[in-house]
Motif scaffolding. Structure first.
Motif, PDB file in Angstrom:
ATOM      1  N   VAL A 148      -2.059   9.072   8.659  1.00 34.32           N
ATOM      2  CA  VAL A 148      -2.800   7.840   8.967  1.00 34.32           C
ATOM      3  C   VAL A 148      -4.302   8.063   8.794  1.00 34.32           C
ATOM      4  N   ILE A 149      -4.792   9.192   9.258  1.00 40.60           N
ATOM      5  CA  ILE A 149      -6.230   9.450   9.149  1.00 40.60           C
ATOM      6  C   ILE A 149      -6.605   9.727   7.690  1.00 40.60           C
ATOM      7  N   LEU A 150      -5.801  10.561   7.042  1.00 40.84           N
ATOM      8  CA  LEU A 150      -6.122  10.941   5.668  1.00 40.84           C
ATOM      9  C   LEU A 150      -6.170   9.714   4.756  1.00 40.84           C
ATOM     10  N   LEU A 151      -5.140   8.881   4.856  1.00 36.37           N
ATOM     11  CA  LEU A 151      -5.098   7.729   3.960  1.00 36.37           C
ATOM     12  C   LEU A 151      -6.167   6.703   4.304  1.00 36.37           C
ATOM     13  N   GLY A 152      -6.739   6.811   5.477  1.00 35.41           N
ATOM     14  CA  GLY A 152      -7.840   5.923   5.802  1.00 35.41           C
ATOM     15  C   GLY A 152      -9.090   6.287   5.029  1.00 35.41           C
ATOM     16  N   PHE A 153      -9.328   7.575   4.921  1.00 31.26           N
ATOM     17  CA  PHE A 153     -10.537   7.985   4.220  1.00 31.26           C
ATOM     18  C   PHE A 153     -10.288   8.255   2.745  1.00 31.26           C
ATOM     19  N   TYR A 154      -9.037   8.490   2.421  1.00 31.50           N
ATOM     20  CA  TYR A 154      -8.760   8.807   1.030  1.00 31.50           C
ATOM     21  C   TYR A 154      -7.405   8.257   0.642  1.00 31.50           C
ATOM     22  N   PRO A 155      -7.340   6.943   0.360  1.00 32.94           N
ATOM     23  CA  PRO A 155      -6.040   6.325   0.058  1.00 32.94           C
ATOM     24  C   PRO A 155      -5.556   6.579  -1.363  1.00 32.94           C
ATOM     25  N   MET A 156      -6.384   7.243  -2.181  1.00 28.62           N
ATOM     26  CA  MET A 156      -6.019   7.378  -3.591  1.00 28.62           C
ATOM     27  C   MET A 156      -4.680   8.064  -3.825  1.00 28.62           C
ATOM     28  N   PRO A 157      -4.258   9.037  -2.986  1.00 29.04           N
ATOM     29  CA  PRO A 157      -2.962   9.666  -3.259  1.00 29.04           C
ATOM     30  C   PRO A 157      -1.841   8.656  -3.427  1.00 29.04           C
ATOM     31  N   VAL A 158      -1.878   7.578  -2.660  1.00 23.16           N
ATOM     32  CA  VAL A 158      -0.825   6.561  -2.811  1.00 23.16           C
ATOM     33  C   VAL A 158      -1.221   5.553  -3.881  1.00 23.16           C
ATOM     34  N   LEU A 159      -2.476   5.141  -3.881  1.00 22.08           N
ATOM     35  CA  LEU A 159      -2.903   4.128  -4.859  1.00 22.08           C
ATOM     36  C   LEU A 159      -2.700   4.621  -6.287  1.00 22.08           C
ATOM     37  N   ASP A 160      -2.971   5.901  -6.489  1.00 24.91           N
ATOM     38  CA  ASP A 160      -2.750   6.538  -7.788  1.00 24.91           C
ATOM     39  C   ASP A 160      -1.324   6.367  -8.252  1.00 24.91           C
ATOM     40  N   LEU A 161      -0.442   6.562  -7.282  1.00 23.91           N
ATOM     41  CA  LEU A 161       0.972   6.618  -7.565  1.00 23.91           C
ATOM     42  C   LEU A 161       1.502   5.267  -8.011  1.00 23.91           C
ATOM     43  N   ILE A 162       1.017   4.215  -7.353  1.00 24.75           N
ATOM     44  CA  ILE A 162       1.637   2.910  -7.536  1.00 24.75           C
ATOM     45  C   ILE A 162       0.919   2.058  -8.576  1.00 24.75           C
ATOM     46  N   GLY A 163      -0.316   2.449  -8.902  1.00 20.06           N
ATOM     47  CA  GLY A 163      -1.155   1.570  -9.713  1.00 20.06           C
ATOM     48  C   GLY A 163      -0.537   1.156 -11.041  1.00 20.06           C
ATOM     49  N   THR A 164      -0.062   2.139 -11.801  1.00 18.33           N
ATOM     50  CA  THR A 164       0.425   1.833 -13.142  1.00 18.33           C
ATOM     51  C   THR A 164       1.632   0.900 -13.080  1.00 18.33           C
ATOM     52  N   THR A 165       2.571   1.235 -12.210  1.00 17.62           N
ATOM     53  CA  THR A 165       3.780   0.414 -12.111  1.00 17.62           C
ATOM     54  C   THR A 165       3.444  -1.013 -11.715  1.00 17.62           C
ATOM     55  N   LEU A 166       2.522  -1.148 -10.755  1.00 15.57           N
ATOM     56  CA  LEU A 166       2.238  -2.488 -10.252  1.00 15.57           C
ATOM     57  C   LEU A 166       1.476  -3.306 -11.291  1.00 15.57           C
ATOM     58  N   LYS A 167       0.646  -2.620 -12.045  1.00 10.52           N
ATOM     59  CA  LYS A 167      -0.049  -3.316 -13.127  1.00 10.52           C
ATOM     60  C   LYS A 167       0.981  -3.904 -14.077  1.00 10.52           C
ATOM     61  N   HIS A 168       1.974  -3.087 -14.366  1.00 10.88           N
ATOM     62  CA  HIS A 168       3.063  -3.487 -15.235  1.00 10.88           C
ATOM     63  C   HIS A 168       3.826  -4.664 -14.628  1.00 10.88           C
ATOM     64  N   THR A 169       4.109  -4.572 -13.329  1.00  8.26           N
ATOM     65  CA  THR A 169       4.848  -5.635 -12.652  1.00  8.26           C
ATOM     66  C   THR A 169       4.102  -6.961 -12.742  1.00  8.26           C
ATOM     67  N   VAL A 170       2.811  -6.909 -12.421  1.00  8.42           N
ATOM     68  CA  VAL A 170       2.037  -8.146 -12.443  1.00  8.42           C
ATOM     69  C   VAL A 170       1.980  -8.707 -13.855  1.00  8.42           C
ATOM     70  N   ALA A 171       1.769  -7.815 -14.824  1.00  2.82           N
ATOM     71  CA  ALA A 171       1.694  -8.275 -16.213  1.00  2.82           C
ATOM     72  C   ALA A 171       2.998  -8.946 -16.615  1.00  2.82           C
ATOM     73  N   MET A 172       4.097  -8.390 -16.155  1.00  2.25           N
ATOM     74  CA  MET A 172       5.409  -8.935 -16.502  1.00  2.25           C
ATOM     75  C   MET A 172       5.591 -10.330 -15.898  1.00  2.25           C
ATOM     76  N   VAL A 173       5.163 -10.471 -14.631  1.00  2.00           N
ATOM     77  CA  VAL A 173       5.359 -11.760 -13.973  1.00  2.00           C
ATOM     78  C   VAL A 173       4.468 -12.816 -14.607  1.00  2.00           C
ATOM     79  N   VAL A 174       3.222 -12.438 -14.855  1.00  2.82           N
ATOM     80  CA  VAL A 174       2.303 -13.409 -15.437  1.00  2.82           C
ATOM     81  C   VAL A 174       2.758 -13.735 -16.859  1.00  2.82           C
ATOM     82  N   GLY A 175       3.367 -12.774 -17.529  1.00  4.43           N
ATOM     83  CA  GLY A 175       3.990 -13.023 -18.826  1.00  4.43           C
ATOM     84  C   GLY A 175       3.067 -12.844 -19.998  1.00  4.43           C
TER      85      GLY A 175
END
Lengths: 500, 107, 689
Positions: free
Chosen positions: A473-500
């Motif tokens: 909880v503390i770590l991700l507060g000051f440095y959330p990139m470990p998770v954001l890094d992980l999900i960014g590409t997939t979610l970009k893809h997801t949004v692009a797919m929905v928007v079409g």
């Protein structure tokens, strides 16, 4: 050294443990507990490896396993993970390990408890890895059984009611999902083989949809059916009333799993199934979904403030926090909000797990969870109060702790598309602060309640379950990139797919 | 004087009807038995009359009607013996020979 | 000036300024219960002192850079958030503005830490106390140094957290715990506005720049401000004004201005050094700092500026009137703080940003001193009530003397620091160009009146506390004592600063450089509109004389009321009973808020709870009951119809049997009747057919 078929190992290793536990004679309960711990450690280790090795920039699924399962219906045993699954698998593996340790004080029907728990673990990881709708459905239903018994057998005084309520609610969702699954199956034809398909990667290809599934009304009905099915799990208001009851009655570890992992499956399912298969409907339905999210945020917070049972309070706060996920997922003009939403799924998992573990600690000692029945506990149990303070402040979105980042991202992202909704949702953070601080005050502050003056301080085992979560909880507060890094590409893809 | 067949048939019918009437109306078991005798005798007379008037000129007079009547008399005698024994035993048991009282077989 | 420290080198150690106190907080927080008190004190004070030293080094580094526009050090630590169109770094920005604040926070902070060693001696949870105090210092420095709005927001809420923790430090007293909660929640209400403003600002810039502006760093904001003007107005009001007002709403929460000031008086429940540090010198000035930091935004929104000025001026006057009647020494100082903060907002509202900061600095000196002095008094008397004090002059000479310095400073007696900054504010207000004609003059008059009130209530405070004879009873009088030197030394240091602090912002009439103004110049977009402008020196001197005269009048009246004719206040209170009552009850604002917001909210909460339990869950349970009922119906139907068919057939036979049974009379004659009947019927049938 990682085994081949890593995902299968992660899914079924706990099941092996469950089988082993069933063989242990009844007079060795500790051995059963040790086996349960042993069965959750390798998946955690593998999940950590997965986290490290996962290719952040890959757009497709990774660690794919695909073998025919039921040939007559073109069903495959099809596993694979992308950026959305990895944090969920990691969360599941972590919470499963922590919960087994938190279940150490289970002393009745030990064998059944841990066997069911490991079965639940298998089903949960399975849901997050399955890429075949049928397989997904099987794992989804498989969760139901152990959960029902874990609440119904090891629960509190009103456990039968809660277990049945949980079961029926979830079953309604499952039935809707089943119907939609069949519509998808019969409404699609895999071009290479000419067969109907349950394969989610194929179903996501809009060209395989037959005329039947191209019909606007059918799609709309399918989307709404699927949405309600998942909304029950999230849960969104007004499908939420099973959650407080289930939490109140469930044993601590089951509450942790329920809030930490199971609730995420609703939003995960929407991301995994609804959006890819019916992207046009996702877009059309977005505003309603955002409004439902908003209602959950505000209404959950208001209801939380009205509670006197700590578990109920946290259950309602979960509803409120999951509303942020829904709100963030309904934004398609930018990827900030949806990133925040998935991050919030992870953060809520850790924070709520802490909260329920903490309630478990006090309940084990005082055998009551009545908020007004305490007072001045910070004097009696300062370390416990410290952990609780951290968890409460994380839950109310204090900057510097993990939930703030995700909630801020959701709000900032949503603001672009839904101004009024987002501003209203922002008032939710004021309400959240109010009910958590009020609870803090009633339980921990004020004059010491003589009745509880002798409660022992948090034990080493309990601290051991809480500390990793606190650090995250503390770590991700000051440095959330470990998770954001992980999900960014997939979610970009997801949004692009929905928007079409 | 010659008697024609119908006059015999009238007598036999009267006997039968009287007997039948006795059987249906009497409550005394002995009376019923007597009625039965009348009915049987009516039937016997009928046999004899038909035997005499339908086959007298024929070469093959087999006297079958008269034989039947003999049998009836014999059977009636046996029947009375049995029936009286039953009535006696009933009387010893029930102290009555009123058939209205004998309703153990009522369903 | 020679380069004492290489700027590059300084840049790489910027992180030490906030992180040293953080380290202290972590050590004391985790191990505090096991460490000896001396070590706790050492860690707590040393971490802040080291941060102060680094800040001083930073100060000289900045001075060493000859071109004032180049006086900017930014240390980027790491990518904080990067997602889609949103990109933020954790970066610290040391420019003249944050430098001044850093020096104040660490400098005054160190003195207060030192003072706390004496004040908190003997308390059982000193580890926790110093951990919180260090954590506060960290958060405040993060707020000051953070190079983007969201990082600033982290510090912004972080100080709120520490304020909560420290107000409720003695949490076993429920009232204190409640005061902490109130502070946090009221601040959150303000933060709500701040956050909405942040979102609005970000998207306006993002969309205005066609997606090139993805961060919130101050440099980017400054460059992006013109885009706000091109954005479509919302409800007829420009975006810049909206953003500025929303941020200001946040500031009213943090800096205790109307309408969100209500938490600050209650916040006095915390230990007195905390009141000095957090609720007087540093945290509450965060709103002022924020507006000065975003001065480029406020300059672009003149309407918002006017609102800031009016709210500031009104708050200054309003709070001063409440301070007139309070008897709790800390509450008087709390309302005084609100009032002085109002002055600062008045200053920044009329675009005199450096003047606002000037007052912030001098106020930090003299108000910290006042609070610490009050703490010293409370330490001796064990009461906050001024009616139980009096005559402390002879028992606590050091406290008295230092307190007098702060008293004269806040009352506006030249040439003390308070006079300098307050006079500069009044002068800037008088000369301001607000959108409404005459508003500047009106605010000036209000400010002047407030100055008089300030002098009056401070005189009252000093007289009631130090003059006359002790009213707390002879038992207490025996135990009166001067505080230990660890407490009086910081008092003396602050006294010196309160007296001499004015030199950093000398008025133009002296023809000496206004050091602070020049130093801050590069950060401010309205450089030259205040302070050293071509203006009539004669007018300035006249105004100075007027304000000095007002202050003197205030002091005289105070003296008259409380020394010369002590019966006067009671008479006046009786004469204007209703007014006195309203003032004494603080205009009933708490009660009004309670009725307007808190109670309706609680009603809504109760309603939601009931609604959830009765309606939604009720609907669920009802549906389950209906289902069960329906199931029973089906069951009944199953019983009666399906099973009933089977049973019915049997039943029919049974009934028939029962009916036919009666034929079996057991009487022989009955059977014969039927035989005869049968024969008869057969005969009839044969005859007929």
């Amino acid at each position: 050294m990682l085994p081949d078929h890593l995902l299968s190992w992660m899914i079924f290793f706990p099941l092996l443990g469950a089988g082993l536990i069933l063989l242990v004679p009844k007079r060795y309960p500790t051995l059963m507990k040790l086996i349960a711990v042993a069965a959750t450690i390798p998946p955690l280790w593998w999940a950590a490896n997965l986290y490290v090795q996962f290719d952040r920039w890959g757009t497709g699924f990774q660690y794919v396993e695909k073998v025919p399962w039921i040939k007559d219906f073109n069903i495959h045993y099809f596993l694979g993970i992308d950026g959305i699954s990895v944090p969920m698998v990691l969360l599941t593996a972590l919470l499963a390990f922590i919960c087994v340790i938190a279940s150490w004080n289970i002393n009745e029907h030990v064998r059944g408890y841990f066997a069911l728990f490991l079965l639940l673990d298998t089903a949960m990881v399975g849901v997050f890895c399955a890429l075949d709708f049928f397989l997904f459905y099987v794992f989804w239903e498989l969760m139901l059984l152990p959960m029902y018994f874990l609440i119904g057998v090891w629960g509190g005084p009103n456990k039968e009611y809660a277990a049945i309520k949980f079961f029926l609610f979830t079953l309604v969702g499952s039935v809707l999902m089943l119907v939609v699954m069949l519509v998808f199956y019969f409404g699609s034809v895999e071009p290479s083989t000419g067969l109907h398909s349950f394969d989610l990667t194929i179903l996501a290809d809009q060209s395989v949809h037959q005329a039947f599934l191209k019909n606007h009304t059918i799609r709309w009905l399918c989307y709404v059916g699927l949405f309600i099915g998942f909304a029950i799990k999230i849960p969104l208001v007004p499908f939420h009333t099973w959650l407080p009851d289930a939490h109140v009655e469930a044993p601590t570890a089951v509450s942790v799993i329920l809030a930490g992992v199971l609730l995420k499956m609703g939003t995960y399912g929407i991301l995994r199934i609804s959006y890819p298969v019916l992207p046009d409907m996702a877009l059309a339905f977005a505003l309603y979904a955002a409004i439902l999210g908003l209602i959950s945020i505000i209404y959950g917070a208001l209801c939380a403030m009205a509670q006197t049972d700590m578990k109920k309070l946290i259950a309602y706060s979960s509803i409120s926090h999951m509303g942020f996920v829904m709100l963030g997922m309904s934004v398609f003009t930018n990827t900030t909000a949806i990133n925040g939403a998935v991050l919030q799924m992870f953060n809520h998992g850790t924070v709520t797990a802490m909260l329920f573990l903490l309630v478990g600690v006090i309940y084990d000692r005082a055998h009551t969870r009545d908020i007004d029945g305490f007072g001045g506990l910070a004097k009696t149990m300062p370390v416990y109060a410290g952990y609780t303070g951290l968890a409460f402040f994380a839950a109310l979105g204090l900057p510097g702790l993990s939930s703030f980042i995700s909630e801020a991202l959701v709000l900032v992202g949503s603001f672009q598309q839904y101004k009024i909704i987002t501003i209203t949702a922002t008032t939710g953070i004021v309400l959240t602060a109010a009910y958590f601080l009020w609870t803090m005050q009633r339980v921990f502050l004020g004059p010491q309640n003589k009745k509880w003056a002798e409660l022992p301080e948090i034990s080493l085992r309990e601290a051991f379950t809480l500390t990793p979560l606190a650090l995250i909880v503390i770590l991700l507060g000051f440095y959330p990139m470990p998770v954001l890094d992980l999900i960014g590409t997939t979610l970009k893809h997801t949004v692009a797919m929905v928007v079409g | 004087m010659s008697y024609s067949l119908p006059s015999f048939l009238v007598v036999s019918s009267l006997l039968f009807c009287l007997g039948m009437y006795t059987v249906l109306t009497r409550r005394n078991a002995i009376g019923i038995l007597m009625g039965i005798e009348l009915v049987l005798n009516g039937a016997g007379l009928n046999f004899v009359a038909f035997s005499r008037f339908l086959e007298p000129s024929q070469t093959t007079n087999l006297l079958s009607g008269q034989v039947f009547t003999l049998f009836i008399i014999a059977v009636a005698a046996a029947e009375v013996a049995v029936a009286l024994a039953i009535v006696l035993s009933l009387y010893s048991r029930m102290k009555t020979i009123d058939v209205e009282e004998f309703k153990q077989l009522q369903g | 000036m020679a380069k004492l420290i290489d700027p590059q080198h300084m840049k790489s150690i910027l992180w030490l300024i906030p992180c040293l106190p953080l380290a202290g907080a972590v050590i004391n927080g985790l191990l505090g219960r096991r460490l000896p008190a001396r070590l706790i004190h050492f860690i707590g004070c040393a971490s802040v002192f080291m941060a102060f030293l680094v800040s001083v080094a930073g100060f000289f580094t900045l001075l060493g850079i000859e071109e004032p526009q180049q006086r900017l050090l930014i240390q980027s630590l790491y990518q904080w958030i990067l997602t889609g169109s949103f990109s933020l770094e954790v970066a610290f920005r040391l420019d003249p503005l944050s430098m001044v604040l850093c020096l104040v926070v660490t400098g005054v902070g160190f003195l207060i830490h030192l003072y706390s060693v004496g004040y908190m001696a003997g308390d059982e949870s000193q580890g926790r106390y110093f951990a919180y105090l260090n954590l506060f210092t960290f958060s405040m420095l993060l707020l000051v140094l953070g190079d983007n709005l969201l990082l600033m927001f982290v510090g912004w809420e972080g100080v709120g957290l520490c304020s909560y923790l420290l107000i409720g430090f003695w949490f076993t007293d429920l009232e204190k715990a409640q005061a902490g909660m109130k502070a946090f929640i009221v601040n959150r209400v303000g933060d709500f506005g701040f956050f909405v403003g942040l979102m609005l600002l970000f998207w306006t810039l993002f969309e205005g720049s066609n997606g090139t502006m993805t961060g919130l760093s101050f440099q980017q904001l400054r460059e992006g401000i013109p885009l706000l003007g091109t954005a479509r107005p919302i409800l007829g009001v420009g975006v810049a004004t909206w953003v500025a007002l929303l941020f200001f709403f946040g500031a009213t929460g943090k800096s205790a201005q109307i309408p969100l000031y209500i938490w600050l008086p209650d916040a006095m429940a915390g230990p007195t050094p905390v009141s000095a540090f957090i609720h007087a010198a540093t945290m509450v000035t965060a709103g002022v700092y924020m507006i000065v930091r975003l001065n480029f935004l406020y300059v672009a929104a003149p309407v918002a500026m006017a609102v800031v000025a009016v709210v500031g001026g009104v708050t200054a006057f309003y709070a001063a009137t409440i301070a007139l009647t309070q008897n709790d020494i800390k509450r008087v100082l709390a309302y005084s703080t609100i009032s002085q903060l109002g002055y600062m907002f008045l200053a920044v509202g009329v675009a005199a940003f450096s003047t606002g900061i000037f007052h912030l600095v001098t106020h930090a000196f003299f108000k910290a001193l006042l609070f610490l002095g009050a703490g010293s008094v409370i330490h001796a008397v064990h009461s906050n009530d001024m009616q139980e004090m009096g005559g402390l002059k002879k028992y606590m000479p050091h406290t008295y003397l230092t307190f007098m310095a702060a008293y004269l400073a806040i009352s506006g007696i030249p040439p003390l620091s308070g006079f300098m900054s307050k006079d500069e504010i009044l002068w800037a207000t008088f000369n301001s160009h607000l959108p409404v004609a005459g508003l500047g003059k009106a605010l000036w008059a209000l400010g002047l009146l407030t100055a008089g009130l300030t002098a009056f209530y401070m005189t009252r405070l000093v007289v009631l506390t130090f003059m006359g004879s002790f009213r707390g009873g002879s038992e207490k009088e025996k135990h009166l004592h001067e505080s230990p030197s660890v407490m009086t030394l910081p008092l003396m240091a602050l006294a010196v600063l309160s007296v001499a602090g004015g030199v950093i912002g000398l008025p133009a009439v002296t023809h000496l450089p206004n050091l602070l103004h020049d130093f801050l110049g590069p950060v401010l977009s309205s450089h030259g509109t205040s302070g050293h402008q071509a203006h009539a020196y004669g007018l300035e001197v006249l105004l100075m004389l007027i304000s000095t005269g007002v202050a003197a009048t205030g002091i005289y009246l105070g003296w008259l009321f409380y020394v010369k004719r002590p019966e006067l206040p009671a008479k006046l209170a009786a004469r204007f009973a209703s007014l006195y009552q309203v003032l004494n009850e603080k205009y009933y604002v708490d009660e009004i808020y309670q009725a307007l917001f808190v109670r309706p909210l609680l009603k809504l909460v109760a309603l939601s709870g009931r609604f959830d339990l009765n309606t939604i869950d009720g609907a669920v349970n009802l549906s389950s009951r209906v289902t069960v009922k329906f199931a029973f119906l089906i069951g009944w139907e199953d019983l009666k119809i399906v099973d009933g068919a089977v049973n019915g057939l049997a039943d029919i036979f049974k009934r028939w049997g029962a009916a036919l049974r009666r034929l079996q009379t057991g009487r022989v004659q009955h059977y014969l009747y039927s035989v005869v009947l049968g024969i008869f019927l057969l005969s009839v049938a044969m005859i007929m057919f």
